[in-house]
Design a protein around this motif. Structure first.
Motif, PDB file in Angstrom:
ATOM      1  N   CYS A   1       0.814  -1.222   0.000  1.00  0.00           N
ATOM      2  CA  CYS A   1       0.000   0.000   0.000  1.00  0.00           C
ATOM      3  C   CYS A   1       0.844   1.267   0.000  1.00  0.00           C
ATOM      4  O   CYS A   1       0.349   2.337  -0.332  1.00  0.00           O
ATOM      5  N   GLY A   2       2.105   1.173   0.381  1.00  0.00           N
ATOM      6  CA  GLY A   2       3.017   2.310   0.318  1.00  0.00           C
ATOM      7  C   GLY A   2       2.479   3.561   0.968  1.00  0.00           C
ATOM      8  O   GLY A   2       2.395   3.665   2.185  1.00  0.00           O
TER       9      GLY A   2
ATOM     10  N   THR B   1       8.248   4.721   3.732  1.00  0.00           N
ATOM     11  CA  THR B   1       7.113   5.017   2.854  1.00  0.00           C
ATOM     12  C   THR B   1       5.814   5.028   3.646  1.00  0.00           C
ATOM     13  O   THR B   1       4.960   5.896   3.446  1.00  0.00           O
ATOM     14  N   LEU B   2       5.655   4.088   4.556  1.00  0.00           N
ATOM     15  CA  LEU B   2       4.467   4.073   5.408  1.00  0.00           C
ATOM     16  C   LEU B   2       4.390   5.336   6.265  1.00  0.00           C
ATOM     17  O   LEU B   2       3.317   5.908   6.442  1.00  0.00           O
ATOM     18  N   ALA B   3       5.524   5.764   6.791  1.00  0.00           N
ATOM     19  CA  ALA B   3       5.543   6.985   7.610  1.00  0.00           C
ATOM     20  C   ALA B   3       5.131   8.186   6.765  1.00  0.00           C
ATOM     21  O   ALA B   3       4.357   9.037   7.218  1.00  0.00           O
ATOM     22  N   TRP B   4       5.625   8.269   5.529  1.00  0.00           N
ATOM     23  CA  TRP B   4       5.240   9.358   4.631  1.00  0.00           C
ATOM     24  C   TRP B   4       3.740   9.313   4.380  1.00  0.00           C
ATOM     25  O   TRP B   4       3.065  10.341   4.418  1.00  0.00           O
ATOM     26  N   GLY B   5       3.214   8.133   4.133  1.00  0.00           N
ATOM     27  CA  GLY B   5       1.777   7.982   3.885  1.00  0.00           C
ATOM     28  C   GLY B   5       0.935   8.395   5.084  1.00  0.00           C
ATOM     29  O   GLY B   5      -0.114   9.012   4.933  1.00  0.00           O
TER      30      GLY B   5
ATOM     31  N   VAL C   1      -1.047  -2.932   3.940  1.00  0.00           N
ATOM     32  CA  VAL C   1       0.164  -3.598   4.413  1.00  0.00           C
ATOM     33  C   VAL C   1       1.324  -3.233   3.491  1.00  0.00           C
ATOM     34  O   VAL C   1       1.178  -3.264   2.267  1.00  0.00           O
ATOM     35  N   ASP C   2       2.449  -2.883   4.085  1.00  0.00           N
ATOM     36  CA  ASP C   2       3.655  -2.625   3.320  1.00  0.00           C
ATOM     37  C   ASP C   2       4.839  -2.856   4.250  1.00  0.00           C
ATOM     38  O   ASP C   2       4.711  -2.712   5.465  1.00  0.00           O
TER      39      ASP C   2
END
Length: 97
Positions: free
Chosen positions: A57-58, A84-88, A78-79
């Motif tokens: 999901c990035g 990238t998850l923190a940015w999202g 889920v990623d």
């Protein structure tokens, strides 16, 4: 002559670009994908979808659009890439709160 009211932006370059923002602009189209997925699922399952499970999901952009599309919609993303998850979370998920 009146002064321009346009905001001045710094010059864009590969070095200063936000790779996550560029990814979303180049690869994702949640405003098209969400209605398509909802129609396809409803036609094939006979009921509206309410849960989106997205791996890789990035930036969580699709998941966020899914949640906004209907009050009962939920998304599980889920990623494995923590940055990238923190940015999202900062740029997309935070807009839902």
């Amino acid at each position: 002559m009146p002064k321009s009211t346009r905001k001045k932006h710094p010059p864009r370059s590969a070095r200063s670009a936000d790779k996550h923002e560029l990814y979303q602009l180049a690869v994702q189209a949640p405003d098209i994908d969400v209605p398509f997925l909802a129609r396809w699922f409803a036609r094939n399952a006979g009921r509206p979808p309410r849960t989106l499970r997205e791996d890789f999901c990035g930036t969580a952009l699709l998941a966020c659009h899914w949640v906004l599309a209907h009050a009962e919609n939920r998304a599980i993303g889920v990623d494995l890439d923590a940055p990238t998850l923190a940015w999202g979370r900062t740029h997309n998920v935070a807009t839902l709160l």
